[in-house]
Design a protein around this motif. Structure first.
Motif, PDB file in Angstrom:
ATOM      1  N   ILE A  52      -1.495   4.223 -10.178  1.00 11.52           N
ATOM      2  CA  ILE A  52      -2.900   4.663 -10.132  1.00 11.52           C
ATOM      3  C   ILE A  52      -3.068   6.149 -10.448  1.00 11.52           C
ATOM      4  O   ILE A  52      -3.872   6.500 -11.313  1.00 11.52           O
ATOM      5  CB  ILE A  52      -3.506   4.385  -8.736  1.00 11.52           C
ATOM      6  N   PRO A  53      -2.342   7.044  -9.773  1.00 16.76           N
ATOM      7  CA  PRO A  53      -2.570   8.467 -10.044  1.00 16.76           C
ATOM      8  C   PRO A  53      -2.273   8.828 -11.499  1.00 16.76           C
ATOM      9  O   PRO A  53      -2.774   9.843 -11.987  1.00 16.76           O
ATOM     10  CB  PRO A  53      -1.577   9.176  -9.111  1.00 16.76           C
ATOM     11  N   ASN A  85       0.797  -1.219   0.000  1.00 12.98           N
ATOM     12  CA  ASN A  85       0.000   0.000   0.000  1.00 12.98           C
ATOM     13  C   ASN A  85       0.828   1.267   0.000  1.00 12.98           C
ATOM     14  O   ASN A  85       0.297   2.344  -0.249  1.00 12.98           O
ATOM     15  CB  ASN A  85      -0.908   0.037   1.242  1.00 12.98           C
ATOM     16  N   ASP A  86       2.123   1.138   0.277  1.00 13.29           N
ATOM     17  CA  ASP A  86       2.923   2.358   0.388  1.00 13.29           C
ATOM     18  C   ASP A  86       2.979   3.102  -0.940  1.00 13.29           C
ATOM     19  O   ASP A  86       3.082   2.509  -2.012  1.00 13.29           O
ATOM     20  CB  ASP A  86       4.350   2.044   0.817  1.00 13.29           C
ATOM     21  N   PHE A  87       2.949   4.400  -0.817  1.00 16.01           N
ATOM     22  CA  PHE A  87       3.019   5.241  -1.996  1.00 16.01           C
ATOM     23  C   PHE A  87       4.238   6.162  -1.931  1.00 16.01           C
ATOM     24  O   PHE A  87       4.987   6.294  -2.894  1.00 16.01           O
ATOM     25  CB  PHE A  87       1.727   6.053  -2.085  1.00 16.01           C
ATOM     26  N   PHE A  88       4.453   6.736  -0.759  1.00 15.71           N
ATOM     27  CA  PHE A  88       5.433   7.813  -0.656  1.00 15.71           C
ATOM     28  C   PHE A  88       6.860   7.364  -0.972  1.00 15.71           C
ATOM     29  O   PHE A  88       7.551   7.985  -1.786  1.00 15.71           O
ATOM     30  CB  PHE A  88       5.371   8.432   0.747  1.00 15.71           C
ATOM     31  N   LEU A 105       7.245   6.706  -4.553  1.00 18.08           N
ATOM     32  CA  LEU A 105       7.192   7.957  -5.305  1.00 18.08           C
ATOM     33  C   LEU A 105       8.564   8.622  -5.370  1.00 18.08           C
ATOM     34  O   LEU A 105       8.960   9.171  -6.395  1.00 18.08           O
ATOM     35  CB  LEU A 105       6.188   8.893  -4.625  1.00 18.08           C
ATOM     36  N   ILE A 106       9.301   8.561  -4.276  1.00 19.72           N
ATOM     37  CA  ILE A 106      10.595   9.248  -4.226  1.00 19.72           C
ATOM     38  C   ILE A 106      11.699   8.403  -4.851  1.00 19.72           C
ATOM     39  O   ILE A 106      12.578   8.922  -5.531  1.00 19.72           O
ATOM     40  CB  ILE A 106      10.992   9.564  -2.764  1.00 19.72           C
ATOM     41  N   THR A 154       0.663   1.255  -6.601  1.00 21.75           N
ATOM     42  CA  THR A 154       0.097   2.487  -6.033  1.00 21.75           C
ATOM     43  C   THR A 154       0.575   3.718  -6.790  1.00 21.75           C
ATOM     44  O   THR A 154      -0.148   4.695  -6.906  1.00 21.75           O
ATOM     45  CB  THR A 154       0.520   2.653  -4.556  1.00 21.75           C
TER      46      THR A 154
END
Ligand SMILES: Nc1ncnc2c1ncn2[C@@H]1O[C@H](COP(=O)(O)OP(=O)(O)OP(=O)(O)O)[C@@H](O)[C@H]1O
Ligand SMILES: [Mg+2]
Lengths: 298, 275, 363
Positions: free
Chosen positions: B228-229, B207-210, B213-214, B225
């Motif tokens: 999705i955006p 579930n982690d996104f952050f 992302l980095i 995750t």
């Protein structure tokens, strides 16, 4: 003897990983927030100037609007605090009520599982769900609004400055209530039935039992729920990132997001400001955690 | 049923409805064409059932969910196993041995649980850049493993303290070394607790996104995750595709939850309440 | 097989002294029971011998070898725990095989030994079960099997029978004793059950508050208790103690208990005068060494029946003499009524006298 070596051997891998990827970066960030950065290079000591810059920025603390008692954007710091003030009591109380209510409802277990799903799914999907239900056309919230004859208020709630933040906060209640409900359910099960029976024999009404027996006996759980909820509300990121990107015009921004923008989104990165923001954030989480811990230990 | 009980049931199920409808909405949106849902998935005429959205996101040109799934799995599995192994050794040490500064160390580790991901990410980003681990799965695995340690240590230490010491002592008398006691006696006795932890940690990483992302920068490395955006356009959101991608994304943690529900809830509760 | 010597063992937990300067010598092949009330330090002593606890002071020798610094696995001991401590995730077979596996015995040898032990303990048909699927008695045997299989130098057992029901306990007591005789393994056995101690032990070490009170054969412990504690702890119902003072009149010595006087023999008087630290004494008589009379007798002490506790073939009669109550064990008397006047007399050879202050035995 053996006793001295083994604990160290067992601890070593964990300590090494924690030192390298958690503790050292944490200390680095805190120290870095007092330094002057140029790109990745440290070019001098900044003292508290990063903090002045950050707290003086309207993205973080919009003093002008605050003084005029206006709505968002009020700055990410204020948004986080609002988030705590609104979401934490709501989801905690709702969780407790649901835990008590669903105890003797047919299918209560199923309902609980559904409510708990907010804790299981990725927060990114949580953000998508919120953006989806608040959508002007495709969203079910507006459908309900139209249904009850308030069609002129229908809009994409997350796209308007006055409502973006609050609709996300309400949505986070929807996501987070499952946590407190599950904890309270477990807590209720751990209270011996005899206590309720004794109270009933003593002539206490349902409400009085709830208020004078159930609530006090669940106090340890309440502390945990409040702690975790506050920490979560401070750290909130994914939902906002996906649903609004902090917009419009910073009206739903939060500290974690502001930190992200400064360090990894805007060019060139402003590491000093980012580190200052996240140090403020950490000060709040850590301070709060330590405060609660002291409270519990006493 | 008395009137009061009927009322309670009505209230309970109405509340349940509020929680179910959004899930129902994305699900229905994911199996119907865009044109039918753009003005509300609850309009049932016409109703066309289609899996086009699923195949569209699964085989997307730039951000195929298929690849993202592989990436997520390749990260989530090791990032579940590694911290469990590492943390359980440490937890055992805290539960069973005495050594100087033990309590201080333990409290420090517990306090680390309250740290936000953001506070480590800039230095970790630098560190990973220097080690050449940016945009690699290994980097993310290491970070997730480390970040998961504190809560697993706390949880397992509490669990180990409930195990009968005599069994371990018997093993020591029977000739087992500390490592043998740990791997042949303690670990097998702890399977239920390990199941709880595995379920929670796996979902947490999935579930982690952050962090992703980095640290993961090129689309071929993206996890689910993160993908999705990407399906949310700037002005127009193709809700059918976003819904399908969301359903796919959450299906994995949901399956884990369904399979290990008992242990899952125990994990959430167990870290917090004794017994 | 080996002898075990414990010298001046002291173990403290914080400010609790669990074991206090304990010295114990266990002969090769001997069955020694550590007996004492709850919390007196029996388990702690055993755990120090096993190496699970590090002594604060003192030395422990197993087979003439100082083992203080040796970890448990190198002491060649086997231990049976009160909770059995079976490995819950292993089948019975693997539980018993575990000590051999740890010592890297060849598979065939392990199999041979496990089956042999299983046969000895009559648990052959249980080998494929998990501990959870066994009754308490069966679990107990598995625990025993795990200890036996290694053919250790010393057996350490911590109340191994206390979780069994009364009948099984009596049976296992005999079984254990028989096994120990057969295998001739030095055994140190902890219990707080005096019957278990009396029936099984070659020698009994009675402990109280971490201090060894007496270390001797069962019969000696019973007939010549060295302290008030031992005298009161052994025997059921326990020995009667009567506070009294030594008085001398016309060259005769008496123990004055207030309600009655007990005349000392020449010999007794001499011992008392020699050993007593003051005139404050305790007179001890076991209930089974008091005779109950329905009519006055010479040297009889008058009292009244207070309570009668029937024990089947025998009675325990509580006789009130002055303010104190004496328990008397006697064959069934038909017509005893509460408050009835009775007379008791002591078996002169079985009267004990203790120094009240030091609690040491005088006679
Ligand atoms: N690990 C420990 N920490 C602190 N105190 C302990 C510990 N183990 C034992 N003690 C204390 O040492 C004393 C002796 O304990 P021990 O277990 O040896 O008694 P025991 O004779 O075996 O009693 P029981 O018949 O109840 O098993 C007790 O007062 C006990 O409270
Ligand atoms: Mg004991």
């Amino acid at each position: 003897m053996r006793r001295h070596r083994t604990p160290l051997l067992f601890l070593a891998p964990a300590l090494a990983m924690l030192l390298l990827f958690v503790i050292y970066p944490f200390v680095y960030t805190v120290c870095g927030s007092f330094l002057k950065w140029k790109g990745r290079s440290i070019v001098g000591v900044a003292g508290v100037s990063n903090y002045q810059r950050v707290l003086g920025s309207s993205d973080i603390l919009n003093v002008r609007r605050l003084l005029k008692l206006k709505g968002p954007p009020l700055g990410a710091l204020v948004h986080n605090l609002l988030w705590i003030l609104i979401q934490v009591p709501l989801s905690t109380a709702l969780g407790l009520l649901l835990a008590v209510l669903l105890r003797d409802v047919k299918g209560g277990v199923v309902i609980k599982s559904v409510i708990f799903l907010g804790m299981v799914i990725p927060m990114v999907v949580g953000g998508i769900l919120l953006r989806f239900i608040y959508d002007a056309h495709a969203g079910v919230v507006n459908a309900v609004i139209r249904l009850i004859g308030l069609g002129k208020y229908a809009k994409t709630w997350t796209a308007h400055p006055d409502t973006a933040l609050y609709s996300l906060i309400v949505g986070s209640v929807w996501i987070w209530t499952g946590f407190s409900m599950v904890l309270y359910s477990a807590g209720l099960e751990s209270i011996p039935k005899e206590i309720f029976e004794a109270a009933r024999i003593d002539g206490a009404s349902g409400f009085r039992i709830f208020w004078h027996i159930t609530v006090p006996m669940l106090r340890p759980i309440t502390i945990v729920v409040l702690t975790m909820s506050v920490l979560w509300a401070l750290k909130v990121f994914d939902i906002v990132f996906v649903a609004t990107r902090g917009g419009p015009g910073g009206a739903s921004s939060v500290l974690a997001l502001e930190m992200y923008f400064r360090a990894f989104y805007h060019m060139p990165p402003d590491y000093g400001a980012a580190m200052a923001i996240v140090t403020i954030l950490t000060l709040m989480t850590l301070g709060f955690a330590v405060y609660v811990f002291r409270l519990v230990v006493k | 049923m008395s009137r009061k009980r009927v009322l309670i049931h009505v209230v309970a199920w109405s509340i349940a409805l509020i929680w179910i409808i959004p899930y129902l909405g994305v699900f229905i949106a994911s199996v119907r064409p865009y044109s039918e849902i753009v003005d509300g998935w609850w309009n049932l005429h016409p109703f066309t059932l289609t899996l086009d959205s699923y195949s569209a996101v699964w085989n997307h040109k730039t951000y195929p969910l298929k690849r993202a799934f592989v990436n997520s799995i390749l990260i989530a599995i090791p990032a579940t196993i590694i911290p469990i192994l590492v943390a359980s050794l440490a937890a055992y040490s805290f539960a069973r041995f005495s050594f100087p500064v033990k309590d201080m160390l333990f409290l420090t580790i517990v306090a680390l649980m309250s740290l936000p991901q953001q506070v480590v990410i800039i230095p970790v980003f630098f560190l990973m850049s220097d080690m050449g681990l940016i945009n690699t799965r290994l980097g993310l695995i290491l970070l997730h493993s480390s970040f998961g340690l504190p809560w697993i240590i706390l949880f397992l230490r509490n669990f180990f303290m409930t195990l009968p010491v005599e069994v371990e002592e018997a093993a020591r008398i029977d000739g087992a070394s500390d490592f043998q006691v740990y791997f042949r006696i303690v670990m097998p006795m702890s399977l239920p607790a390990l199941a709880s932890i595995a379920a929670l940690q796996f979902n947490w990483v999935w579930n982690d996104f952050f962090f992703a992302l980095i640290l993961l920068l090129s689309p071929d490395k993206y996890v689910v995750t993160q993908t999705i955006p990407m399906f949310i356009g700037r002005y127009l959101i193709s809700w059918d595709k976003v819904a399908a991608a969301s359903i796919l994304d959450m299906s994995v943690p949901l399956v884990v939850f369904a399979l290990l529900q008992k242990w899952y809830v125990k994990g959430v509760v167990g870290g917090v309440i004794k017994g | 097989m080996a002898r075990v010597v414990v010298r001046n063992l002291t173990k403290k937990f914080g400010n609790v002294t669990a074991v206090n300067r304990l010295t114990l010598d266990v002969r090769d092949g001997e069955f020694v029971v550590l007996l004492g009330p709850s919390g007196c330090g029996k388990t702690t002593t055993l755990r120090c011998i096993a190496g699970l606890e590090a002594p604060d002071e003192g030395e422990i020798y197993i087979g003439d070898k100082l083992v203080n610094e040796l970890p448990p696995k190198d002491r060649n001991i086997a231990m049976v725990f009160q909770s059995y401590a079976l490995y819950p995730h292993m089948k019975v077979y693997d539980n018993i095989a575990f000590p051999l596996k740890m010592r890297k015995y060849p598979k065939s040898e392990i199999d041979r030994r496990v089956r042999e032990v299983a046969r000895l303990l009559k648990i052959e048909e249980l080998l494929d079960r998990k501990p959870k699927q066994l009754s308490g008695g069966q679990q107990q045997r598995v625990a025993l099997g795990r200890a036996l299989v290694r053919e250790p130098d010393v057996f350490l057992m911590d109340e191994p029978l206390s979780n069994l029901d009364a009948k099984l306990r009596v049976y296992m007591r005999a079984e254990l004793k028989r096994l120990q005789r057969e295998l001739k393994v030095t055994t140190i056995y902890v219990t707080h059950d005096q019957v278990e101690a009396m029936t099984m032990a070659d020698r009994i070490a009675v402990m109280n508050n971490g201090v060894l009170q007496q270390y001797a054969e069962a019969s000696e412990i019973y007939s010549r208790p060295s302290t008030v504690f031992v005298a009161g702890f052994i025997g059921s119902p326990p020995m009667n103690f009567i506070e009294c003072t030594l008085v001398e009149e016309q060259g005769e010595a008496y123990l004055d208990a207030g309600a009655f006087r007990y005349k000392l023999s020449e010999e007794q008087a001499k011992l008392v005068r020699e050993k007593a630290s003051s005139s404050e004494l305790l007179l001890g008589v076991r209930p089974e060494h008091i005779t109950l009379h329905l009519k006055p007798v010479e040297e009889g002490i008058k009292g009244r029946v207070y309570v009668v506790e029937p024990l089947g073939a025998e009675l325990i009669v509580n006789v009130k003499i002055g303010e104190s109550i004496l328990k008397v064990k006697t064959p069934v008397h038909g017509e005893l009524k509460v408050d009835q006047e009775v007379w008791v007399s002591f078996n002169r050879d079985r009267v004990y006298i203790f120094d009240k202050r030091t609690e040491e035995s005088i006679i």
